[in-house]
Design a protein around this motif. Sequence first.
Motif, PDB file in Angstrom:
ATOM      1  N   VAL A   1      -9.255   9.863   7.786  1.00 22.04           N
ATOM      2  CA  VAL A   1     -10.112  11.044   7.701  1.00 22.04           C
ATOM      3  C   VAL A   1     -11.506  10.710   7.280  1.00 22.04           C
ATOM      4  O   VAL A   1     -11.708   9.684   6.354  1.00 22.04           O
ATOM      5  CB  VAL A   1      -9.592  12.007   6.599  1.00 22.04           C
ATOM      6  CG1 VAL A   1     -10.458  13.219   6.331  1.00 22.04           C
ATOM      7  CG2 VAL A   1      -8.081  12.509   7.030  1.00 22.04           C
ATOM      8  N   LYS A   2     -12.555  10.987   8.011  1.00 23.47           N
ATOM      9  CA  LYS A   2     -14.013  10.654   7.685  1.00 23.47           C
ATOM     10  C   LYS A   2     -14.285  10.804   6.048  1.00 23.47           C
ATOM     11  O   LYS A   2     -14.812   9.977   5.441  1.00 23.47           O
ATOM     12  CB  LYS A   2     -14.780  11.173   8.608  1.00 23.47           C
ATOM     13  CG  LYS A   2     -16.301  10.785   8.372  1.00 23.47           C
ATOM     14  CD  LYS A   2     -17.399  11.560   9.407  1.00 23.47           C
ATOM     15  CE  LYS A   2     -18.707  10.997   9.202  1.00 23.47           C
ATOM     16  NZ  LYS A   2     -19.492  11.517  10.201  1.00 23.47           N
ATOM     17  N   ALA A   3     -13.978  11.961   5.609  1.00 24.98           N
ATOM     18  CA  ALA A   3     -14.390  12.303   4.033  1.00 24.98           C
ATOM     19  C   ALA A   3     -13.625  11.033   3.257  1.00 24.98           C
ATOM     20  O   ALA A   3     -14.174  10.731   2.253  1.00 24.98           O
ATOM     21  CB  ALA A   3     -14.144  13.516   3.973  1.00 24.98           C
ATOM     22  N   SER A   4     -12.466  10.824   3.615  1.00 21.48           N
ATOM     23  CA  SER A   4     -11.503  10.006   2.733  1.00 21.48           C
ATOM     24  C   SER A   4     -12.104   8.572   2.718  1.00 21.48           C
ATOM     25  O   SER A   4     -12.288   7.928   1.730  1.00 21.48           O
ATOM     26  CB  SER A   4     -10.168  10.001   3.294  1.00 21.48           C
ATOM     27  OG  SER A   4      -9.494  11.152   2.920  1.00 21.48           O
ATOM     28  N   ARG A   5     -12.692   8.033   4.036  1.00 24.45           N
ATOM     29  CA  ARG A   5     -13.288   7.015   4.222  1.00 24.45           C
ATOM     30  C   ARG A   5     -14.469   6.734   3.453  1.00 24.45           C
ATOM     31  O   ARG A   5     -14.818   5.754   2.881  1.00 24.45           O
ATOM     32  CB  ARG A   5     -13.706   6.456   5.493  1.00 24.45           C
ATOM     33  CG  ARG A   5     -12.435   6.250   6.548  1.00 24.45           C
ATOM     34  CD  ARG A   5     -12.724   5.598   7.776  1.00 24.45           C
ATOM     35  NE  ARG A   5     -13.415   6.442   8.741  1.00 24.45           N
ATOM     36  CZ  ARG A   5     -12.937   7.526   9.523  1.00 24.45           C
ATOM     37  NH1 ARG A   5     -11.759   7.714   9.670  1.00 24.45           N
ATOM     38  NH2 ARG A   5     -14.023   8.021  10.237  1.00 24.45           N
TER      39      ARG A   5
ATOM     40  N   ASP B   1      -6.381   8.331  -1.063  1.00 26.98           N
ATOM     41  CA  ASP B   1      -7.181   9.596  -1.249  1.00 26.98           C
ATOM     42  C   ASP B   1      -6.218  10.853  -1.189  1.00 26.98           C
ATOM     43  O   ASP B   1      -7.110  11.900  -1.611  1.00 26.98           O
ATOM     44  CB  ASP B   1      -8.273   9.486  -0.284  1.00 26.98           C
ATOM     45  CG  ASP B   1      -9.555  10.599  -0.600  1.00 26.98           C
ATOM     46  OD1 ASP B   1     -10.044  10.515  -1.396  1.00 26.98           O
ATOM     47  OD2 ASP B   1      -9.684  11.389   0.373  1.00 26.98           O
ATOM     48  N   HIS B   2      -5.498  11.156  -0.408  1.00 23.70           N
ATOM     49  CA  HIS B   2      -4.745  12.229  -0.512  1.00 23.70           C
ATOM     50  C   HIS B   2      -3.303  11.892  -0.261  1.00 23.70           C
ATOM     51  O   HIS B   2      -2.907  10.839   0.210  1.00 23.70           O
ATOM     52  CB  HIS B   2      -5.320  13.012   0.699  1.00 23.70           C
ATOM     53  CG  HIS B   2      -5.399  12.466   2.030  1.00 23.70           C
ATOM     54  ND1 HIS B   2      -4.246  12.613   2.854  1.00 23.70           N
ATOM     55  CD2 HIS B   2      -6.349  11.885   2.611  1.00 23.70           C
ATOM     56  CE1 HIS B   2      -4.594  12.005   3.951  1.00 23.70           C
ATOM     57  NE2 HIS B   2      -6.045  11.522   4.024  1.00 23.70           N
ATOM     58  N   ARG B   3      -2.311  12.958  -0.558  1.00 26.17           N
ATOM     59  CA  ARG B   3      -0.786  12.533  -0.390  1.00 26.17           C
ATOM     60  C   ARG B   3      -0.189  12.210   1.010  1.00 26.17           C
ATOM     61  O   ARG B   3       0.695  11.749   0.990  1.00 26.17           O
ATOM     62  CB  ARG B   3      -0.168  13.813  -1.019  1.00 26.17           C
ATOM     63  CG  ARG B   3      -0.136  14.947  -0.081  1.00 26.17           C
ATOM     64  CD  ARG B   3       0.686  16.186  -0.691  1.00 26.17           C
ATOM     65  NE  ARG B   3       0.650  17.202   0.013  1.00 26.17           N
ATOM     66  CZ  ARG B   3       1.454  17.468   1.196  1.00 26.17           C
ATOM     67  NH1 ARG B   3       2.293  16.634   1.542  1.00 26.17           N
ATOM     68  NH2 ARG B   3       1.419  18.620   1.849  1.00 26.17           N
ATOM     69  N   LEU B   4      -1.056  12.475   2.013  1.00 21.33           N
ATOM     70  CA  LEU B   4      -0.501  11.906   3.328  1.00 21.33           C
ATOM     71  C   LEU B   4      -0.806  10.655   3.710  1.00 21.33           C
ATOM     72  O   LEU B   4      -0.160  10.165   4.685  1.00 21.33           O
ATOM     73  CB  LEU B   4      -1.043  12.949   4.523  1.00 21.33           C
ATOM     74  CG  LEU B   4      -0.489  14.374   4.348  1.00 21.33           C
ATOM     75  CD1 LEU B   4      -1.420  15.136   5.316  1.00 21.33           C
ATOM     76  CD2 LEU B   4       0.606  14.829   4.311  1.00 21.33           C
TER      77      LEU B   4
ATOM     78  N   ASN C   1       0.989  -1.151  -0.125  1.00 20.47           N
ATOM     79  CA  ASN C   1      -0.014  -0.106   0.006  1.00 20.47           C
ATOM     80  C   ASN C   1       0.846   1.153   0.033  1.00 20.47           C
ATOM     81  O   ASN C   1       0.713   2.296  -0.724  1.00 20.47           O
ATOM     82  CB  ASN C   1      -0.855   0.156   1.295  1.00 20.47           C
ATOM     83  CG  ASN C   1      -2.034  -1.052   1.039  1.00 20.47           C
ATOM     84  OD1 ASN C   1      -2.308  -1.555   0.046  1.00 20.47           O
ATOM     85  ND2 ASN C   1      -2.573  -1.144   2.256  1.00 20.47           N
ATOM     86  N   ALA C   2       1.877   1.308   0.819  1.00 22.45           N
ATOM     87  CA  ALA C   2       2.661   2.318   1.204  1.00 22.45           C
ATOM     88  C   ALA C   2       4.315   2.085   0.724  1.00 22.45           C
ATOM     89  O   ALA C   2       4.742   1.240   1.329  1.00 22.45           O
ATOM     90  CB  ALA C   2       2.584   2.830   2.416  1.00 22.45           C
ATOM     91  N   ILE C   3       4.973   3.005   0.097  1.00 23.44           N
ATOM     92  CA  ILE C   3       6.326   2.959   0.144  1.00 23.44           C
ATOM     93  C   ILE C   3       6.785   4.229   0.758  1.00 23.44           C
ATOM     94  O   ILE C   3       6.394   5.388   0.716  1.00 23.44           O
ATOM     95  CB  ILE C   3       6.880   3.153  -1.564  1.00 23.44           C
ATOM     96  CG1 ILE C   3       6.104   2.026  -2.104  1.00 23.44           C
ATOM     97  CG2 ILE C   3       8.349   3.257  -1.575  1.00 23.44           C
ATOM     98  CD1 ILE C   3       6.526   1.919  -3.874  1.00 23.44           C
ATOM     99  N   THR C   4       7.816   3.895   1.756  1.00 19.84           N
ATOM    100  CA  THR C   4       8.375   4.891   2.838  1.00 19.84           C
ATOM    101  C   THR C   4       9.718   4.920   2.352  1.00 19.84           C
ATOM    102  O   THR C   4      10.422   4.403   1.601  1.00 19.84           O
ATOM    103  CB  THR C   4       8.097   4.612   4.100  1.00 19.84           C
ATOM    104  OG1 THR C   4       8.936   3.301   4.339  1.00 19.84           O
ATOM    105  CG2 THR C   4       6.733   4.433   4.276  1.00 19.84           C
TER     106      THR C   4
END
Length: 244
Positions: free
Chosen positions: A139-143, A109-112, A81-84
């Motif tokens: 974030v609720k809106a993202s969910r 949904d957003h860059r963070l 899911n995430a590359i750090t």
Amino acid sequence: MNIIRVATYNIHKGVQGLGPARRLEIHNLGLAVESLDADVVCLQEVRHSNRLEAKRFPRWPELAQAEFLAPQGYEAVYRTNAITRHGEHGNALLSRWPVLGHQHEDMSDHRLEQRGFLHVSLDVHGQMVHVLVVHLGLVKASRARQVAQLQRYIQREIPASAPLLVAGDFNDWGTTVQLALAQTGLHAWAESVPTFPSRLPLAQLDYVFARGLKPLGLMVPRGRIWWRMSDHLPLIAEFALPVT
């Protein structure tokens, strides 16, 4: 009656604690996953690699965490899911049953927050069962947008007649996700079973939703051994498969 036992568990990347008190829990988690005796284990926050942690902890496993945690005889499926800066992490599924196929969809949904879900199809007692492993945003809106994306994916990729499980960490402190997924025919148990935070559970953030399977039971193991390993408790659900 054919029964399938499913567990979902956010393993917090196999490490607990803060600062100098940080400790490696991946070895204990391996024993814990095996003790769940689940046919299917859905995992979130699973590290494929992390160079910084590997230097910090002398006993850091050489295998990727999904493979390391898989009990003998299980297949492990992992997707990032995430590359750090120091590695990558994502969702995984461990299965006692043969894996027929798998794919991944990005739902960032957003860059963070880098998010995604894993779709695995399994041969369970000769039937194809679809499993989605999900980790929604903070974030609720993202969910809300991620659940809508999940619904579109299910309608597009999974036949309405096929048994379906959607499991993971939904990060929802209310009933918004439950009500939304019910529109797709996916249901969880009516009663709340707190899974977070593991030391003193106050809310159920982890769920196993099902469509086309009969719910039989639900449980959450408790005790010091569990809250030391992750900030979430595992959730275990049993279902009866439809007779074909």
